[in-house]
Enzyme design. Structure first.
Site, short mmCIF file in Angstrom:
data_model
loop_
_atom_site.label_atom_id
_atom_site.label_comp_id
_atom_site.label_asym_id
_atom_site.label_seq_id
_atom_site.Cartn_x
_atom_site.Cartn_y
_atom_site.Cartn_z
N ASN A 90 0.86 -1.18 0.00
CA ASN A 90 0.00 0.00 0.00
C ASN A 90 0.90 1.24 0.00
O ASN A 90 1.48 1.58 1.03
CB ASN A 90 -0.89 -0.05 1.26
CG ASN A 90 -1.72 1.20 1.43
OD1 ASN A 90 -1.81 2.04 0.54
ND2 ASN A 90 -2.34 1.33 2.60
N TRP A 91 1.01 1.87 -1.17
CA TRP A 91 1.95 2.99 -1.28
C TRP A 91 1.37 4.29 -0.73
O TRP A 91 2.04 5.31 -0.70
CB TRP A 91 2.37 3.17 -2.75
CG TRP A 91 3.11 2.00 -3.31
CD1 TRP A 91 3.53 0.88 -2.62
CD2 TRP A 91 3.54 1.80 -4.67
NE1 TRP A 91 4.18 0.01 -3.47
CE2 TRP A 91 4.21 0.54 -4.73
CE3 TRP A 91 3.44 2.54 -5.83
CZ2 TRP A 91 4.75 0.04 -5.91
CZ3 TRP A 91 3.99 2.05 -7.01
CH2 TRP A 91 4.64 0.81 -7.05
N LYS A 92 0.11 4.28 -0.36
CA LYS A 92 -0.54 5.46 0.23
C LYS A 92 -0.33 6.69 -0.66
O LYS A 92 -0.33 6.56 -1.88
CB LYS A 92 -0.04 5.67 1.67
CG LYS A 92 -0.21 4.38 2.50
CD LYS A 92 0.00 4.57 3.97
CE LYS A 92 -0.18 3.22 4.69
NZ LYS A 92 -0.09 3.33 6.14
N HIS A 105 -9.44 1.01 4.83
CA HIS A 105 -8.17 1.14 5.56
C HIS A 105 -8.39 2.06 6.76
O HIS A 105 -9.20 2.99 6.70
CB HIS A 105 -7.11 1.73 4.62
CG HIS A 105 -5.75 1.75 5.22
ND1 HIS A 105 -5.33 2.72 6.08
CD2 HIS A 105 -4.72 0.87 5.11
CE1 HIS A 105 -4.09 2.46 6.47
NE2 HIS A 105 -3.71 1.34 5.89
N GLU A 154 -6.81 4.45 7.89
CA GLU A 154 -6.65 5.89 7.62
C GLU A 154 -7.92 6.47 7.00
O GLU A 154 -8.29 7.61 7.25
CB GLU A 154 -5.42 6.12 6.73
CG GLU A 154 -4.14 5.96 7.53
CD GLU A 154 -2.95 5.45 6.74
OE1 GLU A 154 -2.95 5.53 5.50
OE2 GLU A 154 -2.01 4.95 7.39
N GLU A 196 -5.39 -5.13 10.48
CA GLU A 196 -4.33 -4.16 10.74
C GLU A 196 -4.64 -3.41 12.03
O GLU A 196 -5.44 -2.46 12.02
CB GLU A 196 -4.25 -3.14 9.59
CG GLU A 196 -3.99 -3.76 8.24
CD GLU A 196 -3.44 -2.73 7.26
OE1 GLU A 196 -2.32 -2.92 6.81
OE2 GLU A 196 -4.12 -1.73 7.01
N GLY A 212 2.44 2.05 10.82
CA GLY A 212 3.40 3.14 10.68
C GLY A 212 4.10 3.51 11.98
O GLY A 212 4.75 4.55 12.05
N SER A 259 3.34 -2.30 10.33
CA SER A 259 4.79 -2.36 10.57
C SER A 259 5.42 -3.70 10.20
O SER A 259 6.35 -4.15 10.87
CB SER A 259 5.10 -1.98 12.03
OG SER A 259 4.71 -0.64 12.29
N GLY A 261 2.79 -1.23 4.34
CA GLY A 261 2.82 0.19 4.02
C GLY A 261 4.24 0.66 3.81
O GLY A 261 4.80 0.51 2.72
N GLY A 262 4.85 1.19 4.85
CA GLY A 262 6.19 1.80 4.74
C GLY A 262 7.20 0.94 4.00
O GLY A 262 7.92 1.43 3.11
#
Ligand code: PGA
Length: 264
Positions: free
Chosen positions: A11-13, A107, A109, A178, A184, A223, A244-245
Site C-alpha cells: 500500500n503505497w498510500k 483502511h 486511515e 491491521e 506506521g 509495521s 505500508g512503509g
C-alpha cells in the site's frame, strides 16, 4: 486442508506519481525475478495512488513475460456508485478500466481521517465485487480499544459488516487485519497476538460457511518488515501481509515476499 497462496500487498498510500510509481513497480518485478520464487508460491499486489494506476498497470503488462510471480494492481479506495454527479470520486468500473484487479477498502486511515463507517465499507466491498474487482477489506482496533480489552468485539463488528458480501463470492475478496496502533509506528503485534485475531476472524467466517472460511485469505498489516515477516507469515491463519512503509523500498518489499518461502 485448503492451500491458500500467500498474498503480499504493498500500500503505497500518498506516495509516488506516475513515473516514480512505474520505476518502483519495475524494481519490485526485477527483485521478484531474482528471488527464484517457485511457480504458484506467492502472489503480489501493488497499490499506487489513483493517478499512477494506469501507468503501473501498463508497465506490468509490458513486463508480463518476465513476471516470475503474478503482480497485480490495486486501488486504495473507490466510490460505491458507478457514475453520476459525485465530483472528485472514482468508481469500480473506472478502476477496472485503469487496469486494477484489486481495491483496498476501509483502511484505518480512511476510517479515521475520512470518516468511513462499517456501512460505507460494506457498500464499497459490494460495489467492488459487483464490478469484478477483488476487495481487500481492512479491519483493526485502536490502541484504546485494545487497552479496554475489546479487540475481538471490534473486529467482529467490522467483519460482520461485509462478511455476507464476501461470502457471495468465496475466495475472491481478502480481509486485512491491521491493528491501528501498529500502522506506521514500528510497533508490531506479536505472531501469537496476530494469530489469535486471525483465528477469530476465520471462525466468524465459518459461521457463515466453512468453505468460505477455508478459502478466504487473511492478511496481517502494521509495521511488517523483512525481519518480522517470517514469524507472522508462519502462523496458520495469516495468509499474507498488507505492507505500508516497507513497500516503498523494493528490496524490503521483496524481502517480505521471500519470507513466505521455506527457510534455506
Ligand atoms: P505500515 O502500514 O506497514 O507502514 O505500518 C500498513 C498499512 O497501513 O497498510
Amino acid at each position: 486442508m485448503t492451500k491458500r497462496v500467500p498474498l503480499i500487498a504493498g500500500n503505497w498510500k500518498l506516495n509516488h506519481g506516475g513515473p516514480s510509481s512505474c520505476a518502483l513497480a519495475l524494481d519490485v518485478v526485477r527483485g521478484l525475478a531474482a528471488g527464484a520464487f517457485p511457480r504458484g508460491s506467492v502472489e503480489v499486489v501493488l497499490a499506487p495512488p489513483f493517478t499512477a494506476l494506469a501507468a503501473v498497470s501498463a508497465t506490468l503488462e509490458e513486463e508480463a513475460a518476465s513476471l516470475s510471480v503474478p503482480v497485480e494492481v490495486a486501488a486504495q479506495n473507490l466510490y460505491p456508485v458507478d457514475e453520476g454527479a459525485f465530483t472528485g470520486e472514482v468508481s469500480a468500473p473506472m478502476l477496472l478500466d485503469a487496469g486494477c484487479k484489486w481495491v483496498i477498502i476501509g483502511h484505518s486511515e480512511r476510517r479515521q481521517l475520512f470518516g468511513e463507517t462499517d456501512e460505507g465499507v460494506e457498500a464499497k466491498v459490494s460495489a467492488a465485487l459487483r464490478a469484478g474487482l477483488r476487495p481487500i477489506a481492512c479491519v483493526g482496533e485502536t490502541w484504546e480499544e485494545r487497552s479496554a480489552g475489546s479487540t475481538l468485539e471490534v473486529i467482529r463488528r467490522q467483519v460482520s459488516a461485509f462478511a455476507a458480501a464476501l461470502a457471495a463470492q468465496p475466495g475472491v475478496g481478502v480481509i486485512a487485519y491491521e491493528p491501528v496502533w501498529a500502522i506506521g509506528t514500528g510497533q508490531v503485534a506479536g505472531p501469537d497476538e496476530a494469530q489469535a485475531v486471525h483465528a477469530a476472524i476465520r471462525a466468524q467466517l465459518a459461521e457463515i460457511n466453512q468453505q468460505f472460511a477455508d478459502v478466504t485469505r487473511l492478511l496481517y498489516g502494521g509495521s511488517v518488515k523483512p525481519d518480522n515477516a517470517r514469524g507472522l507469515l508462519a502462523c496458520p491463519d495469516i495468509d499474507g501481509a498488507l505492507v505500508g512503509g516497507a513497500s516503498l523500498k523494493a528490496s524490503a518489499f521483496v524481502g517480505i515476499a521471500a519470507a513466505t518461502l521455506p527457510e534455506g
